[in-house]
Write a protein that holds these residues in place. Structure first.
Motif, PDB file in Angstrom:
ATOM      1  N   LYS A   1       0.839  -1.207   0.000  1.00 12.74           N
ATOM      2  CA  LYS A   1       0.000   0.000   0.000  1.00 12.74           C
ATOM      3  C   LYS A   1       0.873   1.255   0.000  1.00 12.74           C
ATOM      4  O   LYS A   1       0.584   2.232  -0.684  1.00 12.74           O
ATOM      5  CB  LYS A   1      -0.928   0.031   1.232  1.00 12.74           C
ATOM      6  N   ARG A   2       1.963   1.195   0.799  1.00 12.40           N
ATOM      7  CA  ARG A   2       2.887   2.349   0.837  1.00 12.40           C
ATOM      8  C   ARG A   2       3.483   2.589  -0.545  1.00 12.40           C
ATOM      9  O   ARG A   2       3.557   3.710  -1.022  1.00 12.40           O
ATOM     10  CB  ARG A   2       4.014   2.086   1.852  1.00 12.40           C
ATOM     11  N   ALA A   3       3.854   1.483  -1.219  1.00 14.14           N
ATOM     12  CA  ALA A   3       4.470   1.606  -2.537  1.00 14.14           C
ATOM     13  C   ALA A   3       3.496   2.252  -3.525  1.00 14.14           C
ATOM     14  O   ALA A   3       3.887   3.107  -4.331  1.00 14.14           O
ATOM     15  CB  ALA A   3       4.898   0.223  -3.033  1.00 14.14           C
ATOM     16  N   VAL A   4       2.223   1.863  -3.419  1.00 16.89           N
ATOM     17  CA  VAL A   4       1.217   2.449  -4.322  1.00 16.89           C
ATOM     18  C   VAL A   4       1.128   3.949  -4.066  1.00 16.89           C
ATOM     19  O   VAL A   4       1.134   4.758  -4.990  1.00 16.89           O
ATOM     20  CB  VAL A   4      -0.169   1.782  -4.108  1.00 16.89           C
TER      21      VAL A   4
ATOM     22  N   LYS B   1       4.198   5.828  -5.348  1.00 16.17           N
ATOM     23  CA  LYS B   1       4.189   5.881  -6.808  1.00 16.17           C
ATOM     24  C   LYS B   1       3.166   6.914  -7.295  1.00 16.17           C
ATOM     25  O   LYS B   1       3.427   7.693  -8.211  1.00 16.17           O
ATOM     26  CB  LYS B   1       3.839   4.487  -7.337  1.00 16.17           C
ATOM     27  N   GLN B   2       2.008   6.921  -6.617  1.00 13.95           N
ATOM     28  CA  GLN B   2       0.963   7.868  -7.020  1.00 13.95           C
ATOM     29  C   GLN B   2       1.402   9.306  -6.760  1.00 13.95           C
ATOM     30  O   GLN B   2       1.082  10.204  -7.527  1.00 13.95           O
ATOM     31  CB  GLN B   2      -0.334   7.559  -6.276  1.00 13.95           C
ATOM     32  N   ALA B   3       2.146   9.488  -5.677  1.00 12.19           N
ATOM     33  CA  ALA B   3       2.625  10.836  -5.355  1.00 12.19           C
ATOM     34  C   ALA B   3       3.535  11.336  -6.475  1.00 12.19           C
ATOM     35  O   ALA B   3       3.548  12.517  -6.809  1.00 12.19           O
ATOM     36  CB  ALA B   3       3.369  10.822  -4.027  1.00 12.19           C
ATOM     37  N   VAL B   4       4.292  10.415  -7.097  1.00 10.38           N
ATOM     38  CA  VAL B   4       5.233  10.812  -8.153  1.00 10.38           C
ATOM     39  C   VAL B   4       4.520  10.894  -9.506  1.00 10.38           C
ATOM     40  O   VAL B   4       4.648  11.865 -10.239  1.00 10.38           O
ATOM     41  CB  VAL B   4       6.395   9.783  -8.233  1.00 10.38           C
ATOM     42  N   SER B   5       3.710   9.863  -9.830  1.00 12.51           N
ATOM     43  CA  SER B   5       3.168   9.759 -11.195  1.00 12.51           C
ATOM     44  C   SER B   5       1.703  10.118 -11.299  1.00 12.51           C
ATOM     45  O   SER B   5       1.117  10.022 -12.369  1.00 12.51           O
ATOM     46  CB  SER B   5       3.349   8.328 -11.708  1.00 12.51           C
TER      47      SER B   5
ATOM     48  N   ALA C   1       4.416  -2.553  -9.711  1.00 14.41           N
ATOM     49  CA  ALA C   1       4.712  -3.977  -9.875  1.00 14.41           C
ATOM     50  C   ALA C   1       4.579  -4.696  -8.545  1.00 14.41           C
ATOM     51  O   ALA C   1       5.014  -4.191  -7.513  1.00 14.41           O
ATOM     52  CB  ALA C   1       6.129  -4.154 -10.413  1.00 14.41           C
ATOM     53  N   GLY C   2       3.939  -5.862  -8.548  1.00 17.16           N
ATOM     54  CA  GLY C   2       3.805  -6.655  -7.326  1.00 17.16           C
ATOM     55  C   GLY C   2       2.616  -6.236  -6.489  1.00 17.16           C
ATOM     56  O   GLY C   2       2.288  -6.861  -5.501  1.00 17.16           O
ATOM     57  N   SER C   3       1.964  -5.160  -6.860  1.00 21.25           N
ATOM     58  CA  SER C   3       0.792  -4.720  -6.112  1.00 21.25           C
ATOM     59  C   SER C   3      -0.425  -4.941  -6.997  1.00 21.25           C
ATOM     60  O   SER C   3      -0.381  -4.672  -8.188  1.00 21.25           O
ATOM     61  CB  SER C   3       0.954  -3.244  -5.781  1.00 21.25           C
ATOM     62  N   PRO C   4      -1.534  -5.401  -6.446  1.00 27.43           N
ATOM     63  CA  PRO C   4      -2.657  -5.759  -7.287  1.00 27.43           C
ATOM     64  C   PRO C   4      -3.203  -4.612  -8.123  1.00 27.43           C
ATOM     65  O   PRO C   4      -3.377  -4.737  -9.297  1.00 27.43           O
ATOM     66  CB  PRO C   4      -3.701  -6.261  -6.297  1.00 27.43           C
ATOM     67  N   ARG C   5      -3.482  -3.548  -7.501  1.00 33.96           N
ATOM     68  CA  ARG C   5      -4.071  -2.428  -8.221  1.00 33.96           C
ATOM     69  C   ARG C   5      -4.071  -1.202  -7.331  1.00 33.96           C
ATOM     70  O   ARG C   5      -4.017  -1.271  -6.125  1.00 33.96           O
ATOM     71  CB  ARG C   5      -5.489  -2.736  -8.705  1.00 33.96           C
ATOM     72  N   ALA C   6      -4.148  -0.072  -7.988  1.00 30.40           N
ATOM     73  CA  ALA C   6      -4.155   1.180  -7.241  1.00 30.40           C
ATOM     74  C   ALA C   6      -5.599   1.592  -6.995  1.00 30.40           C
ATOM     75  O   ALA C   6      -6.123   2.468  -7.660  1.00 30.40           O
ATOM     76  CB  ALA C   6      -3.417   2.235  -8.036  1.00 30.40           C
TER      77      ALA C   6
END
Ligand code: B12
Ligand code: SF4
Length: 458
Positions: A435-438, A441-445, A452-457
């Motif tokens: 969840k942290r990775a999502v 990533k969202q903060a950047v993009s 990758a490795g996360s089901p969905r945002a």
């Protein structure tokens, strides 16, 4: 000819229970053609062997949560020229999907078609699909117990197939039929005697069907001679029937010390929505107390997060465990392919989630309550599981287990719950990291970015 029979890795890794299909399909093979050389692989214990495994034919058993790793193993073996046959409840429900990864698919029960599959393979003319029948169970071989070399502590014995109920989340009724087919009691006793060690599991969906209590009493009486101890899955309605007390006494005297009960839903509303009130539709708490009064420990399995459930149900689960002095094991609802629940939830399914997410730890569909986002449902699932498995509660439960179950029920309660607790903690940490990775990533993009490795945002 060499046959490898493979159980792909289970979603939460190795279990102390030997996957029953391995030693059973081995026995069916031995019966059909004693000249076949057989090797068994429980992939949770031997994840690394499949790149180098040598055999002429591989048989792979697929449940929905194991379909993706099963297909991966099948694709790898076929790339090396090994023929692959798949079977099991997932392959039978979605045979076309399974066929894309296999040379042949066995749809349904193996007994009536497995000898033909072996013959066709030898003759070099495997058919794409074989359709097994729901035949009588009066000539099943004893599984080749002990053939699986990995250190699994428990073996399973099956005494019946089929289910008259139609809980919407379950496909057993469709797969094994709505008529209960019983095995001859002598055959069951023979199988129990063949199990190594003094503990086993009755792997039936239900050990005491309503209306069949006399058969249960007869079976339990015959099993007393084995002097072994066992656990099994049982429903609540028969417990409160007029023969209930006699049946439970017979079960305990036959060595039963723990029953796993499908509590299914915390609320009566949820139970009705699942159509599970037919099998559980009694005073559930009284039935649990009756089981314990007869010296049998109880573990309740239930689902959270259905479209009929509320957030309050998560909290109430802990109250139930507290009140009844039982262990409780939640999962998030899984709309398995082929189930009525999947048909009902079709418009709400998150279609981007593959079968690897169908393991009971992911929210798989939209919920009508906007507060019950996928993240909330998943987080609360982990928190509730860990609360139910807290060290204090696990230890307190030791004193709530009926003394007649001592020492097996007590030792197994500890040795089962502590590793599950440890695994659940690890899974929760991994979930939080994803969840942290999502979020990063969202903060950047920007929102909607996939990781990758996360089901969905979501
Ligand atoms: C005992 C049991 C367990 C045991 C043992 C499982 C194991 N180690 O394999 C335990 C308690 C550990 C267990 C756990 C789980 N289980 Co379970 N389990 C069962 C149960 C009650 C009986 C299975 C059994 O004894 N089968 C006996 C063997 C001989 O029968 P069989 O595998 O069906 O095989 C026959 C045919 O299917 C066919 N066949 C099967 N494979 C193959 C392969 C080939 C090549 C061929 C030719 C034929 C063939 O031939 C066989 C003979 O006719 C079934 C319900 C049921 N009635 O089937 C649920 C069931 C299989 N479990 C199920 C699930 C979901 C799980 C869990 C994933 C639940 C969870 N969320 O945690 C976990 C996984 C555990 C983990 N660590 O990851 C679901 C599967 C649903 C699906 N669509 O895939 C079922 C159907 C329950 C249900 N009501 O929905 N389970
Ligand atoms: S969950 Fe319901 S339908 Fe499935 S086997 Fe149990 S009683 Fe039968």
């Amino acid at each position: 000819m060499k046959l490898c029979i493979i159980k792909p890795p289970l979603p939460f890794g190795w279990t102390p229970v030997a996957p029953p299909i391995l030693e059973y399909l081995a026995a069916l093979t031995r019966k059909a053609d004693p000249s076949v050389e057989i090797e068994l692989y429980s992939a949770s214990a031997t994840p690394d062997v499949f790149d180098t495994l040598e055999c002429d034919l591989a048989g792979i058993s697929l449940l929905t949560p194991t379909a993706v790793p099963g297909y991966r193993i099948a694709d790898g073996l076929r790339a090396r020229g090994i023929k692959v046959v798949v079977g099991g409840i997932h392959a039978s429900t979605l045979p076309q999907e399974a066929k894309a990864h296999a040379d042949a698919v066995v749809i349904g029960e193996a007994e009536s078609v497995w000898p033909q599959v072996l013959k066709d393979f030898r003759a070099g003319r495997l058919q794409p699909f074989y359709r097994g029948e729901q035949g009588p169970l009066d000539d099943l071989p004893t599984p080749l117990y002990g053939m699986l070399q990995q250190n699994h502590r428990f073996r399973i014995v099956n005494t019946a197939r089929g289910c008259p109920y139609q809980c919407t989340f379950c496909t057993v009724n469709r797969y094994f039929g709505s008529r209960i087919r019983m095995r001859p009691i002598d055959d069951v006793v023979r199988d129990v005697d063949a199990i190594p060690g003094s503990l086993y599991i009755n792997g039936d969906e239900n050990i005491w069907w309503l209306g069949k209590q006399d058969r249960a009493i007869e079976l339990f009486t015959a099993l007393r001679g084995s002097k072994k101890k066992w656990m099994g899955f049982g429903s609540l309605a028969p417990v409160l029937s007029p023969q209930g007390s006699r049946m439970l006494d017979a079960a305990r005297r036959a060595g039963m010390f723990t029953v796993w009960v499908g509590w299914e839903s915390i609320s009566e509303r949820g139970l009705e929505a699942y159509g599970a009130d037919r099998k559980v539709g009694v005073d559930r708490e009284r039935a649990v107390r009756t089981l314990k009064d007869h010296g049998i420990d109880v573990s309740l399995f239930f689902m959270l997060g259905s479209r009929a459930d509320s957030l309050d149900d998560y909290r109430r689960a802990v109250d139930v465990a507290e009140r009844l002095g039982v262990s409780m094991h939640p999962s998030l609802v899984v709309p398995y392919p082929g189930s009525e629940l999947r048909r009902q939830y079709e418009p709400y399914l998150y279609k981007d989630l593959g079968w690897e997410y169908y393991n009971g730890a992911y929210a798989l569909f939209e919920h009508p309550d906007p507060a019950m986002t996928p993240e909330v449902r998943e987080r609360r699932f982990y928190e509730t599981s860990l609360e139910l498995l807290s060290m204090g509660r696990v230890l307190k439960h030791m004193f709530e287990i009926p003394p007649s179950g001592f020492p097996h029920a007590h030792i197994l309660s500890l040795t089962n719950q502590l590793p599950i607790r440890k695994g659940m903690k690890v899974a929760f940490e991994q979930w939080k990291a994803s969840k942290r990775a999502v979020r990063e990533k969202q903060a950047v993009s920007g929102p909607g970015a996939a990781v990758a490795g996360s089901p969905r945002a979501r």
